[in-house]
Design an enzyme around this catalytic site. Sequence first.
Site, PDB file in Angstrom:
ATOM      1  N   SER C  34       0.700  -1.201  -0.084  1.00  0.00           N
ATOM      2  CA  SER C  34      -0.112  -0.120  -0.097  1.00  0.00           C
ATOM      3  C   SER C  34       0.859   1.037  -0.023  1.00  0.00           C
ATOM      4  O   SER C  34       2.095   1.329   0.203  1.00  0.00           O
ATOM      5  CB  SER C  34      -1.097   0.054   1.216  1.00  0.00           C
ATOM      6  OG  SER C  34      -1.747  -0.895   1.352  1.00  0.00           O
ATOM      7  N   ASP C  49       6.211  -6.950  -2.694  1.00  0.00           N
ATOM      8  CA  ASP C  49       5.269  -7.843  -2.504  1.00  0.00           C
ATOM      9  C   ASP C  49       5.656  -8.917  -1.714  1.00  0.00           C
ATOM     10  O   ASP C  49       6.931  -9.589  -2.075  1.00  0.00           O
ATOM     11  CB  ASP C  49       4.693  -8.362  -3.845  1.00  0.00           C
ATOM     12  CG  ASP C  49       3.517  -9.262  -3.524  1.00  0.00           C
ATOM     13  OD1 ASP C  49       3.400 -10.002  -2.774  1.00  0.00           O
ATOM     14  OD2 ASP C  49       2.798  -9.531  -4.745  1.00  0.00           O
ATOM     15  N   TYR C 134      -5.583 -17.726   9.969  1.00  0.00           N
ATOM     16  CA  TYR C 134      -4.466 -16.851  10.387  1.00  0.00           C
ATOM     17  C   TYR C 134      -3.604 -17.307  11.423  1.00  0.00           C
ATOM     18  O   TYR C 134      -2.408 -17.203  11.301  1.00  0.00           O
ATOM     19  CB  TYR C 134      -5.414 -15.301  10.511  1.00  0.00           C
ATOM     20  CG  TYR C 134      -4.375 -14.205  11.392  1.00  0.00           C
ATOM     21  CD1 TYR C 134      -3.420 -13.558  10.299  1.00  0.00           C
ATOM     22  CD2 TYR C 134      -4.680 -14.008  12.284  1.00  0.00           C
ATOM     23  CE1 TYR C 134      -2.583 -12.620  10.978  1.00  0.00           C
ATOM     24  CE2 TYR C 134      -3.913 -12.946  13.078  1.00  0.00           C
ATOM     25  CZ  TYR C 134      -2.929 -12.318  12.239  1.00  0.00           C
ATOM     26  OH  TYR C 134      -2.153 -11.151  12.906  1.00  0.00           O
ATOM     27  N   ARG C 172     -12.374  -7.698  26.584  1.00  0.00           N
ATOM     28  CA  ARG C 172     -11.447  -8.677  26.122  1.00  0.00           C
ATOM     29  C   ARG C 172      -9.923  -8.033  26.189  1.00  0.00           C
ATOM     30  O   ARG C 172      -9.104  -8.576  26.799  1.00  0.00           O
ATOM     31  CB  ARG C 172     -11.419  -9.578  25.002  1.00  0.00           C
ATOM     32  CG  ARG C 172     -10.970 -10.727  24.541  1.00  0.00           C
ATOM     33  CD  ARG C 172     -11.312 -11.398  23.428  1.00  0.00           C
ATOM     34  NE  ARG C 172     -10.136 -11.864  22.865  1.00  0.00           N
ATOM     35  CZ  ARG C 172      -9.479 -11.303  21.705  1.00  0.00           C
ATOM     36  NH1 ARG C 172      -9.971  -9.969  21.443  1.00  0.00           N
ATOM     37  NH2 ARG C 172      -8.489 -11.664  21.203  1.00  0.00           N
TER      38      ARG C 172
END
Lengths: 265, 265, 265, 265, 265, 265
Positions: C34, C49, C134, C172
Amino acid sequence: MHRLLITGAAGGIGRIMRQKLASLATIVRLSDISDLGEAAPHEEIMPCDLADSQGMRDLVDGCDGILHLGGMAGEAPSSQIVGINITGCLNLYEAARAHGMPRILLASSQHAMGFYRQDEQLDATMPMRPDGLYGLSKCFSELTAQMYFDKFGQETAIVRIGSCFEAPRDRRMLATWLSYEDFAALVHRVFKVPRLGCTTVWGVSNNDARWWDNRTANFLGWQPKDNAADHRDRIEATQPMPDRTSRASIYQGGPFVEKPIVHDL
Amino acid sequence: MHRLLITGAAGGIGRIMRQKLASLATIVRLSDISDLGEAAPHEEIMPCDLADSQGMRDLVDGCDGILHLGGMAGEAPSSQIVGINITGCLNLYEAARAHGMPRILLASSQHAMGFYRQDEQLDATMPMRPDGLYGLSKCFSELTAQMYFDKFGQETAIVRIGSCFEAPRDRRMLATWLSYEDFAALVHRVFKVPRLGCTTVWGVSNNDARWWDNRTANFLGWQPKDNAADHRDRIEATQPMPDRTSRASIYQGGPFVEKPIVHDL
Amino acid sequence: MHRLLITGAAGGIGRIMRQKLASLATIVRLSDISDLGEAAPHEEIMPCDLADSQGMRDLVDGCDGILHLGGMAGEAPSSQIVGINITGCLNLYEAARAHGMPRILLASSQHAMGFYRQDEQLDATMPMRPDGLYGLSKCFSELTAQMYFDKFGQETAIVRIGSCFEAPRDRRMLATWLSYEDFAALVHRVFKVPRLGCTTVWGVSNNDARWWDNRTANFLGWQPKDNAADHRDRIEATQPMPDRTSRASIYQGGPFVEKPIVHDL
Amino acid sequence: MHRLLITGAAGGIGRIMRQKLASLATIVRLSDISDLGEAAPHEEIMPCDLADSQGMRDLVDGCDGILHLGGMAGEAPSSQIVGINITGCLNLYEAARAHGMPRILLASSQHAMGFYRQDEQLDATMPMRPDGLYGLSKCFSELTAQMYFDKFGQETAIVRIGSCFEAPRDRRMLATWLSYEDFAALVHRVFKVPRLGCTTVWGVSNNDARWWDNRTANFLGWQPKDNAADHRDRIEATQPMPDRTSRASIYQGGPFVEKPIVHDL
Amino acid sequence: MHRLLITGAAGGIGRIMRQKLASLATIVRLSDISDLGEAAPHEEIMPCDLADSQGMRDLVDGCDGILHLGGMAGEAPSSQIVGINITGCLNLYEAARAHGMPRILLASSQHAMGFYRQDEQLDATMPMRPDGLYGLSKCFSELTAQMYFDKFGQETAIVRIGSCFEAPRDRRMLATWLSYEDFAALVHRVFKVPRLGCTTVWGVSNNDARWWDNRTANFLGWQPKDNAADHRDRIEATQPMPDRTSRASIYQGGPFVEKPIVHDL
Amino acid sequence: MHRLLITGAAGGIGRIMRQKLASLATIVRLSDISDLGEAAPHEEIMPCDLADSQGMRDLVDGCDGILHLGGMAGEAPSSQIVGINITGCLNLYEAARAHGMPRILLASSQHAMGFYRQDEQLDATMPMRPDGLYGLSKCFSELTAQMYFDKFGQETAIVRIGSCFEAPRDRRMLATWLSYEDFAALVHRVFKVPRLGCTTVWGVSNNDARWWDNRTANFLGWQPKDNAADHRDRIEATQPMPDRTSRASIYQGGPFVEKPIVHDL
């Protein structure tokens, strides 16, 4: 040993131990509230209610060792759990203290630890997780034994009996089975070692699939010989596969974890 | 919280908590068998005997949280230990189960662990070692809480209270002191966390000389602020040095480990 | 340090670290896919990348330290998890190996351990329990770091970031919050200690309610200063109480444990 | 305390403790083989060779507490290690046994554990890993203390001193520094607690980067106040970065792990 | 079991299991990308590339159990590790989730733990330490299994295979050997126990010199019968003594720890 | 092995090993200060005093392995403990370092750990608790071995010998017995494994009642075959029951824990 007391001698395990332990003492004193039949020459029969404090003192008087099998042997209403198992345990330990602290083998139960999962391996130091009122009374008894040892030096072998039958009866007993022979051999070791302390032993045979590790009790010199795996083919062929998502399949206590609590105190 | 029940509200800790917890609920329901005086506007007074099963159900009805301080708060004869503490504990948990399982803060005691040495550091997972009948009843209560959680999901904070007083009174309390403020803060955290489970907390202030490690209860977010060491100079100047070979000096339970057992069941 | 590389420098944490770490190196090389805006005088901007193996080698060339924040920073379809996070991790470690093995701070995540319960206290040695793809990619990255250390001596600080925001946002995060200041201080320590090895650090501030124990990383000399408890009153007043029986309330991973798996490889 | 003996009172730490501990006893008896200067009014000076068995008995006679700093305080040839440290230790404990077993604070050293890595966190129960003959003699002394406690009840605080100086001097001391104030406070606690037993304490200040966990000695009530991190900027600015692959950087013992063994027995 | 799927059925272990497991299911579905020869009457042959997501779904459809032996079975370039082992693992678990979550036996490898020393004893809870890209892919597969269990309830037996051959071939295999018979017996137990959960098993025979402790998997009831020590005399007589300072001699992974990383992604 | 040195070869165990280990090396060099009789064809006899530093160097010169049985083999005055066991140990390790660091099997003793209770199960990592000066010298030797391994790479098998006799002689030996055959088999394994490191082994047969867990030494491939329980009936029939409250009955060291310290340095 001169005189061995067996409480709960009319129960399922008591009847077998009555036969197998004849050689362990000159006299075997048998007690229960159920009928005990005829006394053999080396036997004394003294019926006694565990809840009777004075009766328990008389019962213990003169004994060199106690195999305490008495009390409710499964889930029961709270009035019986408190009135028989808990009160009886206190009566027993006070009686022993009054009469020279003979060594005690306390029949505890796997149900003091029933809420561990079946894929967990337990040893004697892990926190208790009872699976009902019965298990709770066994925890109480174990802790009474520990306290009488710490405070007075009273020796106890706390035996967490798995499933003590002629042979394993279902898939869960492939892990929990305790053969009569192995239990009798354990009783012998408990009363023969020079020093016992307050020691927790998992009462389980040498099953391939056992969940319990007895290393901390090695010093007793007890090596169970039987193995539930010798019965595995029969059981896997004849017993239905349980639902693996049921709590009875997940937890070590099996069906006990699903029993209701009946409170009638 | 709409309604908080405090049992044993007329006792030493109960009277202080009555004052300090006023903001915790809209209504505070107070119970004891001793006189509780006048109810403040936000208070309800409901005397109840712990041994009264139906009375306990009525007492718990409508409550969102329970601070269970009731019962014999020190060594006592076995009839009281069984008749009040053990029976009362079962009555409480059955009452809670009948009325929506409000969260419970159970006042347990260091005397559930009194036979560890004073030079040992304990955490919440170590085996129980009660130092008398009182300690034994606290063990029983803790295990009841565990069983009701495992079986029914009832949440409890098991708080092993050290020595809860205005200030530490002797050298042992340099380790065991729990200030009123710190206890009140703990009660707040217990009733404010989203999920409690069945969690054991050592009820002890942030004393330099504490014996107990509360890491496993970190998630409550309770950080005690007081420190008995702030009172150390006074205590070491005024309190006699105990005999270091006495059992009361060796074990964490202090004088409790030397108290006799009175069995009158 | 002469040149520090920050990957993922356009991300939420990256933008803050870009500001706070200016003093850590003479030159800060920033990379992202970005837009990174204008380079300050001490900055170099090199878009890259993570999936471009050769590009990554060029990017790492000449750097003395790497803050690796790049990659998908939340649950994502398997094509991105494998194509970006896993491939990118291998590209990074190979690039580092090709260029003198500069020290790496690897941004891992609490989601590598998301299936522990919120009432469990974790340390750095416990088995991984990722809560999704993830989390799985973060486990993979941690193990890549370990393997490159064992095999080649490449040093890495594996930082399991909790919730890194300006302030805690929900109940949390009273446990999991990591302040920007504390994270920046950790980055400093990681690049200043003489020897790092391959060390796992829980990226969490000094929160009263934290679940994670960083003792094994003490040697870094990092002491977080912020405490989510300072935000507790606001959060408990404004945030809804979650359903305590939901998996998001039970497990540390929170909402991540309930996210679906999207498999598009 | 009426009379405190300090051995090694002319050494680096001994000279400071001589000043700081004046209030701890009515009389402070100082011993060394080096010159101790003038005795202050509350002091007695009694030179003594640790290897002199009878002299040591005379030295200990009449003392209520012993701070044992004497002996070779760094790596030395085996003749000195055996002839002074090991022999001296046996002489000390036999002298104490002959004279009422006054409490001993034994100055041990981190070099009893020098072969653990600097990224390992140690507690008092881990196996010893000495880094040379000096460390070996400290292990021997610690075990002598343990044996005299187990066999005779002799109390000792085994203090594994890190780096006891006015201020930390290099990067390693950011972990190992023990300030004079903190050490003096520890000596006070050791001689003031009612019961000491045989307890191992890491002699280290409250350094952010400390490697050692003193939880098992909490009961002493010692909380070190100083923190080497307050000196960190100075040290990181002025001290060279060590080679991270050298054994002195990898292991806790630092340069000691690289010192040769000189065997001249 | 009605239909058992064996992936990698043309591989070294796959060919043997194809023979030994014929009795385990009515139909055995065999898959590989290599030639599988003729199907026996009870067999189905379905070639499938692990990287083919849809193909894997079709392959799993209708199966009650999966023995997953497929994938690169040794060190390989990163393109194959990611493209076959990692992608294949995700494809398999997604396929299983789409088709009723049949129980999986996942062939993992000791190389997930290869960087422990040969004088260390491991159990199933220790942190992973892969010894290369292959080991890394096995770690990834194990953690995928754990995540699918935690998230969806998918059951897996993670079997860390040691050295599965007809007989041990070198000194290292005196520790790591897994006989074909013992492996086949393990497969039987995995598919016969009522509840499996996600359990890690060391795939090793009952070798005197084994490095791995399987106690936590006792509940399966698997007791390996073979012992590499029966081959010891032959091996010690014929195999050269390795250099004890080589990394291959120090670490459990043996020659794998010295293999290069080939990165071609 | 070309030449094996046995020190203490005239002692109780030494005489047996001289016979049983003939096949282990081409030449067996025997040393003692007592008479060793005639040398067999494969033997060399080299009398040597352990306290003679130069003599020890000559003794070790040319040896590929050392079985170090020499030194006082029971409680002794401090002059002998220091002058023989401690000095001899340093002489041995320096001699080994001077001559290529041949592998050493160091005969340590259970008396390095004698103050653990008989109902405790020990492994190789627990803190040492010697039961007298002899035990202390064995601790010193173990730590010397560890230090020479950490510092120089010298390999040692530390064997904590229980009770090495033809058969168990009393009730305590039901736990501690080490048969000659099992010890000889252990010596073989120690000198045959490719890599030994510095490994602690409990020298105990496969006794039902053993107190010691050898899992961490599994990699040696040693499986003791004898079991003291085979002698149990005889011993329990003929040996008196000891007083269970005596320290000799409570602690593993048995009578050693009650022996006096004789200090004559």
